[in-house]
Write a protein that holds these residues in place. Structure first.
Motif, PDB file in Angstrom:
ATOM      1  N   ARG A  24     -39.775  51.498 -29.200  1.00 12.49           N
ATOM      2  CA  ARG A  24     -38.640  52.420 -28.285  1.00 12.49           C
ATOM      3  C   ARG A  24     -37.595  51.459 -28.527  1.00 12.49           C
ATOM      4  O   ARG A  24     -37.129  51.518 -29.719  1.00 12.49           O
ATOM      5  N   CYS A  25     -36.683  52.099 -28.182  1.00 13.09           N
ATOM      6  CA  CYS A  25     -35.099  52.142 -28.209  1.00 13.09           C
ATOM      7  C   CYS A  25     -34.906  51.223 -28.016  1.00 13.09           C
ATOM      8  O   CYS A  25     -34.999  50.168 -27.167  1.00 13.09           O
ATOM      9  N   ALA A  26     -34.180  50.203 -28.960  1.00 10.54           N
ATOM     10  CA  ALA A  26     -33.805  48.936 -28.505  1.00 10.54           C
ATOM     11  C   ALA A  26     -32.758  48.821 -27.968  1.00 10.54           C
ATOM     12  O   ALA A  26     -32.785  46.893 -27.256  1.00 10.54           O
ATOM     13  N   LYS A  27     -31.998  49.844 -27.237  1.00  5.70           N
ATOM     14  CA  LYS A  27     -30.573  49.721 -26.857  1.00  5.70           C
ATOM     15  C   LYS A  27     -31.476  49.271 -24.811  1.00  5.70           C
ATOM     16  O   LYS A  27     -31.536  48.709 -23.347  1.00  5.70           O
ATOM     17  N   CYS A  28     -32.150  50.224 -24.582  1.00  9.61           N
ATOM     18  CA  CYS A  28     -32.533  50.677 -23.433  1.00  9.61           C
ATOM     19  C   CYS A  28     -34.249  50.542 -23.139  1.00  9.61           C
ATOM     20  O   CYS A  28     -34.823  50.633 -21.889  1.00  9.61           O
ATOM     21  N   LYS A  29     -34.822  50.542 -23.895  1.00 11.71           N
ATOM     22  CA  LYS A  29     -36.240  50.063 -24.095  1.00 11.71           C
ATOM     23  C   LYS A  29     -37.441  51.253 -23.527  1.00 11.71           C
ATOM     24  O   LYS A  29     -38.925  51.005 -23.203  1.00 11.71           O
ATOM     25  N   LEU A  61     -33.527  58.863 -33.041  1.00 17.17           N
ATOM     26  CA  LEU A  61     -32.806  59.241 -31.423  1.00 17.17           C
ATOM     27  C   LEU A  61     -33.094  58.817 -30.290  1.00 17.17           C
ATOM     28  O   LEU A  61     -34.261  59.498 -29.793  1.00 17.17           O
ATOM     29  N   CYS A  62     -32.653  58.077 -29.264  1.00 12.76           N
ATOM     30  CA  CYS A  62     -33.843  58.225 -27.624  1.00 12.76           C
ATOM     31  C   CYS A  62     -32.840  59.192 -27.412  1.00 12.76           C
ATOM     32  O   CYS A  62     -31.529  59.464 -26.882  1.00 12.76           O
ATOM     33  N   ASN A  63     -34.066  59.679 -26.512  1.00 11.90           N
ATOM     34  CA  ASN A  63     -33.640  61.186 -25.887  1.00 11.90           C
ATOM     35  C   ASN A  63     -33.178  60.373 -24.202  1.00 11.90           C
ATOM     36  O   ASN A  63     -32.552  61.241 -23.948  1.00 11.90           O
ATOM     37  N   LYS A  64     -33.056  59.661 -24.145  1.00 13.17           N
ATOM     38  CA  LYS A  64     -32.315  58.583 -22.830  1.00 13.17           C
ATOM     39  C   LYS A  64     -31.165  58.273 -22.712  1.00 13.17           C
ATOM     40  O   LYS A  64     -30.031  58.868 -22.078  1.00 13.17           O
ATOM     41  N   CYS A  65     -30.852  57.635 -24.228  1.00  8.65           N
ATOM     42  CA  CYS A  65     -29.163  56.691 -24.321  1.00  8.65           C
ATOM     43  C   CYS A  65     -28.748  57.290 -25.017  1.00  8.65           C
ATOM     44  O   CYS A  65     -27.592  56.856 -25.357  1.00  8.65           O
ATOM     45  N   HIS A  66     -29.090  57.677 -25.973  1.00  9.48           N
ATOM     46  CA  HIS A  66     -29.090  58.821 -27.508  1.00  9.48           C
ATOM     47  C   HIS A  66     -28.486  57.600 -28.315  1.00  9.48           C
ATOM     48  O   HIS A  66     -27.469  58.239 -29.288  1.00  9.48           O
ATOM     49  N   SER A  67     -29.445  56.453 -28.487  1.00 10.92           N
ATOM     50  CA  SER A  67     -29.327  55.087 -29.202  1.00 10.92           C
ATOM     51  C   SER A  67     -30.027  55.633 -30.674  1.00 10.92           C
ATOM     52  O   SER A  67     -31.532  55.891 -30.117  1.00 10.92           O
ATOM     53  N   PHE A  68     -28.940  55.430 -31.701  1.00  5.60           N
ATOM     54  CA  PHE A  68     -30.041  55.505 -32.895  1.00  5.60           C
ATOM     55  C   PHE A  68     -31.065  53.834 -33.241  1.00  5.60           C
ATOM     56  O   PHE A  68     -31.047  53.134 -34.226  1.00  5.60           O
TER      57      PHE A  68
HETATM   58 ZN   LIG Z   1     -32.306  54.112 -25.269  1.00  4.05          ZN
END
Ligand SMILES: [Zn+2]
Length: 139
Positions: free
Chosen positions: A35-40, A49-56
């Motif tokens: 999962r995305c470490a930024k937005c979970k 790449l997170c397709n919600k917040c674009h975090s790596f």
């Molecule tokens: Zn994210």
């Protein structure tokens, strides 16, 4: 006791990258999803790449291992010689309680008793000393 699959003739997954990370957790019997470490937001299948917040930024999040049967099919034609003795089996998509969906097998249930959204729980099929796959059976 769940029925383990004989693996001698199966092509096992290549252990590298995200697949290795995922299978290593499965080998430890800790079903986890990236999962995305930024937005979970879960990333299933894993990707950079997170397709919600674009975090790596990524992390692996363990799940309880319970969910519901989202979809299934019962293949009638083996895709290779190694599969003949397992036919027919239940190829399924399970939706975990935490949200991610995964392709898997459902075992330990007569095929005529499969029901949409039936509760299932994970069990671990240790195919080799290196490869364990998560399968599901009725909860
Ligand atoms: Zn994210």
């Amino acid at each position: 006791m769940s029925t383990a699959v004989k693996h001698d003739d199966f092509q096992l997954p290549v252990m590298s990258g995200y697949a290795k990370e995922s299978y290593d957790l499965c080998k430890a019997h800790k079903l986890s999803f990236q999962r995305c470490a930024k937005c979970k937001t879960f990333r299933q299948p894993p990707r950079p790449l997170c397709n919600k917040c674009h975090s790596f930024e990524t992390e692996w999040a363990p799940v309880k291992g319970t969910g519901k049967l989202y979809a299934w099919t019962i293949p009638m034609n083996p895709i290779g010689k190694a599969w003949v003795s397992y036919m027919p089996y239940v190829a399924a998509i399970v939706e975990l309680d935490e949200g991610p969906r995964m392709a898997t097998w459902v075992t330990d249930v007569p095929h005529d008793q499969l029901k949409l959204n039936m509760p299932v729980k994970v069990w671990y099929d240790d195919l080799t000393s290196e490869v364990t796959v998560a399968k599901f059976k009725p909860a």
